[in-house]
Design a protein around this motif. Structure first.
Motif, PDB file in Angstrom:
ATOM      1  N   SER A 156      45.026  36.436  48.117  1.00 50.89           N
ATOM      2  CA  SER A 156      43.605  36.778  48.111  1.00 50.89           C
ATOM      3  C   SER A 156      42.744  35.538  47.895  1.00 50.89           C
ATOM      4  O   SER A 156      41.747  35.316  48.600  1.00 50.89           O
ATOM      5  CB  SER A 156      43.311  37.806  47.013  1.00 50.89           C
ATOM      6  OG  SER A 156      41.915  37.991  46.863  1.00 50.89           O
ATOM      7  N   GLN A 160      40.132  33.641  50.503  1.00 51.54           N
ATOM      8  CA  GLN A 160      38.727  33.372  50.182  1.00 51.54           C
ATOM      9  C   GLN A 160      38.369  31.910  50.463  1.00 51.54           C
ATOM     10  O   GLN A 160      37.270  31.605  50.931  1.00 51.54           O
ATOM     11  CB  GLN A 160      38.449  33.712  48.715  1.00 51.54           C
ATOM     12  CG  GLN A 160      38.476  35.208  48.421  1.00 51.54           C
ATOM     13  CD  GLN A 160      38.180  35.501  46.964  1.00 51.54           C
ATOM     14  OE1 GLN A 160      37.160  35.080  46.427  1.00 51.54           O
ATOM     15  NE2 GLN A 160      39.070  36.236  46.306  1.00 51.54           N
ATOM     16  N   THR A 165      34.285  31.549  51.074  1.00 52.87           N
ATOM     17  CA  THR A 165      33.483  32.377  50.180  1.00 52.87           C
ATOM     18  C   THR A 165      33.618  31.961  48.711  1.00 52.87           C
ATOM     19  O   THR A 165      32.961  32.533  47.847  1.00 52.87           O
ATOM     20  CB  THR A 165      33.868  33.864  50.319  1.00 52.87           C
ATOM     21  OG1 THR A 165      35.267  34.014  50.041  1.00 52.87           O
ATOM     22  CG2 THR A 165      33.575  34.372  51.727  1.00 52.87           C
ATOM     23  N   PHE A 274      34.475  33.073  42.461  1.00 54.54           N
ATOM     24  CA  PHE A 274      35.332  33.751  43.437  1.00 54.54           C
ATOM     25  C   PHE A 274      35.352  35.245  43.143  1.00 54.54           C
ATOM     26  O   PHE A 274      34.933  35.689  42.069  1.00 54.54           O
ATOM     27  CB  PHE A 274      36.758  33.195  43.402  1.00 54.54           C
ATOM     28  CG  PHE A 274      37.419  33.278  42.040  1.00 54.54           C
ATOM     29  CD1 PHE A 274      38.170  34.384  41.665  1.00 54.54           C
ATOM     30  CD2 PHE A 274      37.264  32.242  41.124  1.00 54.54           C
ATOM     31  CE1 PHE A 274      38.758  34.463  40.412  1.00 54.54           C
ATOM     32  CE2 PHE A 274      37.850  32.310  39.860  1.00 54.54           C
ATOM     33  CZ  PHE A 274      38.593  33.426  39.512  1.00 54.54           C
ATOM     34  N   TYR A 282      32.777  39.671  41.487  1.00 55.23           N
ATOM     35  CA  TYR A 282      32.532  38.236  41.621  1.00 55.23           C
ATOM     36  C   TYR A 282      32.486  37.610  40.233  1.00 55.23           C
ATOM     37  O   TYR A 282      31.745  38.049  39.357  1.00 55.23           O
ATOM     38  CB  TYR A 282      31.222  37.962  42.365  1.00 55.23           C
ATOM     39  CG  TYR A 282      30.909  36.484  42.500  1.00 55.23           C
ATOM     40  CD1 TYR A 282      31.603  35.687  43.399  1.00 55.23           C
ATOM     41  CD2 TYR A 282      29.933  35.893  41.699  1.00 55.23           C
ATOM     42  CE1 TYR A 282      31.334  34.326  43.511  1.00 55.23           C
ATOM     43  CE2 TYR A 282      29.646  34.538  41.801  1.00 55.23           C
ATOM     44  CZ  TYR A 282      30.354  33.758  42.715  1.00 55.23           C
ATOM     45  OH  TYR A 282      30.090  32.413  42.823  1.00 55.23           O
TER      46      TYR A 282
END
Length: 304
Positions: A156, A160, A165, A274, A282
């Motif tokens: 994951s 990202q 992101t 993150f 978040y």
């Protein structure tokens, strides 16, 4: 070593080999499969392929699953500066001078040695020498790093990073007075042909790299900047700031010989954000500047 064999059918025609195998082999994650391909444990019709190979119907794929290596990295108790920890992720503030993971010449005293003494549940995707390590910062760069405690969390967090992101902001002192308040450096980075240990802006064998920066404070002959990474290439900030004519102070590799007295480049990974792999919340963390960085800024202010 276990050996697996698959036959590619029409449904996987034109699909990348790593994606096809992650569909066919439910035991191996896509990241793990990509590693097997790079290490040449995967053959297509008897030949080695790259991860971007597009499958054809009728292809015969063989995977030789390597035996798990015994982890020979020694756990070393350390006073780690941990900002966050749960069952999936850990955020740690790495001090300047510490290497992230063992490598030739650095078998002990690394962040990984300390992490292994702190917890036993670290992801294994990056191999025995880099358990849990999702991304790195240089030895003489201080600041925040995210660590994965299982493979699901690791995938994951890596995705990202791929999707751009993750929020990563650094503070740095550079040589020269930057005249404009904001800037974006969009220049590909690859190995320097003249020095294989260094990176440079080049069109050959390079990767897309983007750094955004803003001026925080100007001094007589230096500038304090905040750099935000859009991509995460090796030595990216150091290479990009040199490329535009404002190399980092204290940088022994990319900076001028006549520089400020500092133990390595003046660079701190101060902000990290993150999305949590499990909760989808978040998370954002901020680490203050180290004391030596603060003292350097005070010196520059007095020198104005």
């Amino acid at each position: 070593m276990d050996k697996l064999q698959y036959s590619i059918d029409e449904t996987l025609q034109g699909v990348r080999i790593d994606k096809a195998l992650s569909t066919l082999n439910q035991e191996g994650s896509r990241t793990q499969i990509q590693q097997w391909i790079k290490e040449q444990h995967v053959l297509v019709n008897g030949s080695v392929v790259k991860t971007n190979y597009k499958c054809s119907a009728g292809d015969i794929v063989e995977i030789t699953i390597p035996e798990l290596e015994e982890l020979d990295v020694v756990a070393e108790p350390m006073d780690l500066d941990i900002y966050y920890e749960d069952a999936d992720v850990l955020v740690v503030n790495k001090p300047r001078g510490m290497v992230v993971h063992p490598a030739p010449g650095h078998h002990s005293g690394t962040l990984v040695n300390g992490l292994m003494a702190h917890c036993t549940d670290l992801s294994g995707i990056n191999g025995v020498m880099r358990p849990g390590i999702v991304h790195r910062i240089d030895k003489d760069t201080s600041g925040l790093l995210m660590v994965a405690k299982n493979d699901v969390a690791h995938e994951s967090l890596v995705q990202q990073l791929v999707d751009k992101t993750v929020t990563r902001k650094y503070q740095a002192v550079v040589h020269g007075v930057i005249p404009h308040d904001y800037g974006t450096i969009d220049a590909p980075i690859g190995r320097d042909k003249k020095d294989r240990q260094s990176m440079t802006v080049t069109e050959e064998n390079s990767k897309h790299a983007v750094t955004h920066f803003r001026v925080i404070e100007r001094f007589k002959a230096h500038t304090l900047v905040e750099c935000q990474l859009e991509t995460g290439r090796t030595h990216q900030i150091r290479v990009h700031m040199k490329y535009i004519g404002f190399p980092l102070a204290g940088d022994p590799k990319y900076g001028p010989k006549k520089t400020l007295k500092f133990n390595g480049q003046v660079l701190h990974a101060g902000l990290l954000g993150f999305v949590h792999p499990r909760t989808q919340e978040y998370l954002e963390f901020e680490a203050p500047l180290p004391q030596d960085f603060v003292e350097l800024l005070e010196y520059l202010r007095k020198s104005n």
